[in-house]
Scaffold this motif. Structure first.
Motif, mmCIF file in Angstrom:
data_model
loop_
_atom_site.group_PDB
_atom_site.id
_atom_site.type_symbol
_atom_site.label_atom_id
_atom_site.label_comp_id
_atom_site.label_asym_id
_atom_site.label_seq_id
_atom_site.Cartn_x
_atom_site.Cartn_y
_atom_site.Cartn_z
ATOM 1 N N GLY A 1 3.075 -7.324 -14.798
ATOM 2 C CA GLY A 1 3.238 -8.205 -13.642
ATOM 3 C C GLY A 1 4.441 -7.882 -12.775
ATOM 4 N N TYR A 2 5.151 -6.781 -13.053
ATOM 5 C CA TYR A 2 6.334 -6.420 -12.274
ATOM 6 C C TYR A 2 6.140 -5.055 -11.610
ATOM 7 N N ALA A 3 6.721 -4.931 -10.418
ATOM 8 C CA ALA A 3 6.662 -3.667 -9.678
ATOM 9 C C ALA A 3 8.027 -3.373 -9.078
ATOM 10 N N CYS A 4 8.219 -2.134 -8.621
ATOM 11 C CA CYS A 4 9.492 -1.726 -8.034
ATOM 12 C C CYS A 4 9.222 -0.641 -6.999
ATOM 13 N N SER A 5 9.864 -0.732 -5.824
ATOM 14 C CA SER A 5 9.703 0.305 -4.809
ATOM 15 C C SER A 5 10.367 1.589 -5.289
ATOM 16 N N SER A 6 9.668 2.717 -5.083
ATOM 17 C CA SER A 6 10.138 3.989 -5.612
ATOM 18 C C SER A 6 9.725 5.124 -4.691
ATOM 19 N N PHE A 7 10.541 6.175 -4.691
ATOM 20 C CA PHE A 7 10.220 7.400 -3.953
ATOM 21 C C PHE A 7 9.856 8.488 -4.949
ATOM 22 N N TYR A 8 8.784 9.237 -4.641
ATOM 23 C CA TYR A 8 8.345 10.339 -5.481
ATOM 24 C C TYR A 8 8.155 11.594 -4.633
ATOM 25 N N GLU A 9 8.508 12.724 -5.210
ATOM 26 C CA GLU A 9 8.066 14.015 -4.715
ATOM 27 C C GLU A 9 7.230 14.633 -5.825
ATOM 28 N N VAL B 1 0.852 -1.192 0.000
ATOM 29 C CA VAL B 1 0.000 0.000 0.000
ATOM 30 C C VAL B 1 0.889 1.244 0.000
ATOM 31 N N PRO B 2 0.606 2.249 -0.826
ATOM 32 C CA PRO B 2 1.448 3.457 -0.847
ATOM 33 C C PRO B 2 1.393 4.207 0.481
ATOM 34 N N THR B 3 2.493 4.894 0.809
ATOM 35 C CA THR B 3 2.585 5.691 2.031
ATOM 36 C C THR B 3 2.972 7.113 1.641
ATOM 37 N N PHE B 4 2.334 8.109 2.278
ATOM 38 C CA PHE B 4 2.582 9.484 1.855
ATOM 39 C C PHE B 4 2.465 10.428 3.039
ATOM 40 N N PHE B 5 3.025 11.622 2.887
ATOM 41 C CA PHE B 5 2.694 12.751 3.738
ATOM 42 C C PHE B 5 2.871 14.028 2.929
ATOM 43 N N ILE B 6 2.249 15.104 3.407
ATOM 44 C CA ILE B 6 2.334 16.400 2.730
ATOM 45 C C ILE B 6 3.470 17.187 3.358
ATOM 46 N N HIS B 7 4.461 17.529 2.561
ATOM 47 C CA HIS B 7 5.616 18.261 3.047
ATOM 48 C C HIS B 7 5.265 19.730 3.251
ATOM 49 N N LYS B 8 6.100 20.449 3.985
ATOM 50 C CA LYS B 8 5.848 21.876 4.247
ATOM 51 C C LYS B 8 5.856 22.705 2.969
ATOM 52 N N THR B 9 6.453 22.179 1.888
ATOM 53 C CA THR B 9 6.456 22.871 0.597
ATOM 54 C C THR B 9 5.172 22.613 -0.182
ATOM 55 N N ASN B 10 4.246 21.849 0.429
ATOM 56 C CA ASN B 10 2.967 21.447 -0.178
ATOM 57 C C ASN B 10 3.131 20.363 -1.238
ATOM 58 N N SER B 11 4.325 19.829 -1.374
ATOM 59 C CA SER B 11 4.520 18.671 -2.250
ATOM 60 C C SER B 11 4.105 17.398 -1.521
ATOM 61 N N ILE B 12 3.789 16.372 -2.311
ATOM 62 C CA ILE B 12 3.460 15.066 -1.753
ATOM 63 C C ILE B 12 4.714 14.211 -1.754
ATOM 64 N N MET B 13 5.110 13.737 -0.574
ATOM 65 C CA MET B 13 6.191 12.766 -0.462
ATOM 66 C C MET B 13 5.563 11.378 -0.453
ATOM 67 N N LEU B 14 5.991 10.541 -1.368
ATOM 68 C CA LEU B 14 5.325 9.252 -1.583
ATOM 69 C C LEU B 14 6.351 8.140 -1.698
ATOM 70 N N TRP B 15 6.215 7.106 -0.874
ATOM 71 C CA TRP B 15 7.021 5.888 -1.030
ATOM 72 C C TRP B 15 6.063 4.776 -1.380
ATOM 73 N N CYS B 16 6.293 4.122 -2.496
ATOM 74 C CA CYS B 16 5.283 3.221 -3.041
ATOM 75 C C CYS B 16 5.941 2.115 -3.858
ATOM 76 N N ASP B 17 5.134 1.145 -4.217
ATOM 77 C CA ASP B 17 5.490 0.169 -5.245
ATOM 78 C C ASP B 17 4.772 0.587 -6.523
ATOM 79 N N LYS B 18 5.524 0.767 -7.593
ATOM 80 C CA LYS B 18 4.910 1.179 -8.865
ATOM 81 C C LYS B 18 5.078 0.068 -9.895
#
Length: 438
Positions: free
Chosen positions: A390-398, A368-385
């Motif tokens: 049939g394949y996925a990879c853990s990734s960090f997004y701003e 399940v993706p995990t997120f929080f809203i940073h003070k810059t109003n960007s979304i910090m997201l750690w997820c499997d994409k």
């Protein structure tokens, strides 16, 4: 262990708090029964002994300054305390053995909760035999072992984790159906077990506190059976409640300021409504917070639930149709949950064809993706994409408004058929010095 670079070293965040904090002196923070070791000169550990404990938060961290006496510290200790309270946890851990004053400070309840309220959010992922913590400021990943106590017998499987003030309430199943519950602080390496001899693996737990102590809440799989465990009395006790609702999913949960929050759905109604439900440990009552003003959980949507600015809640979802359609991400936030009327309003949305596909339907072992809203109003997201059929990879997004600011793959691609060490759960995590309650 992976090398850690602290936010202090990089200058990232400028030591600003990532969420609003309440008055540290009063209890919006520390329960009065929190176990804090009092300072005694004879109890100061030898520095070599402390460094030999293999605490991963010590490894490769920034070097601590020495403030052992007025002869070699030209700053008033109040200023030193202010500096340390804004330092990342790695720096604080390394600073602790440098002097009697620093050792006493790091065991002081007021300082512990002040440091917690000024600390930056990170992400944690728990696998079968390891834990990964990513620092969004540096993207460095710290790897920890799962406590040996969690794997004491064969067929052990972690089921859920609730984060509260740097403490983790962990529930796992041992053998065929025996359930175990423990509180764990990864920074201090402390684990405290709670008696669950009569519990079921299907029971639902909450974790929070009142002005006196930390507490655990249990909704039994048996009808109308509710219990609270008080760390002060070390006992479970039953209480009465009416439950005309059910949890939408136990995975969507948040502990914030001592109160538990879940996504819930009304029972029995012809038109079922989804809403945010809460449990207040001080009043020992359930209270609905607000309705969710949209259709929740279409089969193709990905969803997450998080705290926002220390006194609000946020919902994340990705609207998704066919694979070729634009993948839209929405974030909704409440006003302060202490307001008389609480509502959800759309805070953020972005629709781009290059957004990640987050729905586990396309790869069974996606987390399940995990997120929080940073003070810059960007979304910090750690997820499997999704990275292929049939394949996925853990990734960090701003993700900013209308743009992807940062995208980094943090693991190797995997498929549902892989025998890799799969992620069990993920959540927003704030490392702290809060001791596990006795």
């Amino acid at each position: 262990m992976t090398e850690i670079k602290s936010a202090m070293d990089t200058g990232v965040y400028d030591n600003q708090p990532s969420h609003e904090s309440k008055d540290v002196a009063g209890f919006c923070s520390p329960p009065a029964t929190t176990c804090v070791e009092k300072y005694h000169p004879q109890s100061v550990p030898d520095t070599k002994e402390l460094y030999a404990t293999n605490n991963p938060f010590l490894e490769k961290g920034p070097k601590a300054f020495r403030a052992s006496s007025s002869k070699d510290c030209w700053l008033p200790f109040e200023i030193v305390e202010e500096i340390i309270s804004r330092a990342p946890i790695e720096s604080v851990i390394r600073c602790k053995p440098t002097s009697k004053q620093c050792y006493a400070l790091c065991n002081d309840k007021r300082f512990i909760y002040n440091h917690l309220n000024l600390s930056q959010e990170r992400f944690m992922r728990i696998y079968f035999d390891k834990v990964e913590i990513i620092n969004p400021a540096t993207l460095d990943i710290l790897s920890l072992p799962v406590p040996a106590e969690f794997n004491c017998v064969p067929l052990t499987r972690l089921l859920s984790v609730i984060h509260c003030n740097g403490l983790l309430l962990c529930k796992w199943i041992t053998g065929i159906s025996n359930v175990s519950v423990a509180v764990w602080n990864p920074v201090l390496g402390q684990v405290k077990f709670v008696d669950t001899s009569s519990h079921s693996a299907l029971d639902i737990y909450g974790f929070g506190y009142d002005k006196d102590s930390y507490k655990i809440f249990r909704i039994s799989v048996r009808p109308d059976e509710f219990e609270i465990y008080d760390f002060k009395s070390k006992l479970w006790r039953a209480f009465s409640a009416t439950m005309d609702w059910y949890l939408y999913t136990p995975d969507l949960k948040v502990s914030m300021n001592g109160i538990m929050y879940w996504l819930a759905t009304t029972k029995g109604a012809r038109i079922r409504e989804t809403f945010i439900q809460s449990f207040d440990f001080s009043k020992e009552t359930f209270k609905p917070i607000c309705l969710v003003p949209f259709e929740w959980s279409r089969i193709d949507d990905a969803e997450a639930f998080s705290a926002f600015r220390g006194d609000r809640l946020s919902l994340f979802r990705q609207l998704f149709g066919d694979k070729d359609e634009t993948r839209e991400i929405e974030v909704w936030v409440t006003n302060k949950v202490t307001d008389g009327v609480v509502t959800l309003s759309k805070y953020f949305n972005v629709a781009r064809p290059d957004l990640p596909i987050l729905n586990p339907r396309f790869c069974r072992l996606m987390c399940v993706p995990t997120f929080f809203i940073h003070k810059t109003n960007s979304i910090m997201l750690w997820c499997d994409k999704i990275v292929g059929e049939g394949y996925a990879c853990s990734s960090f997004y701003e993700i900013g408004r209308g743009e992807i600011k940062k995208q980094v793959e943090t693991g190797q691609p995997f498929s549902a058929e892989d025998e890799r060490n799969h992620c069990v759960c993920s959540f927003v995590y704030v490392p702290s010095l809060v001791p596990v309650p006795e």
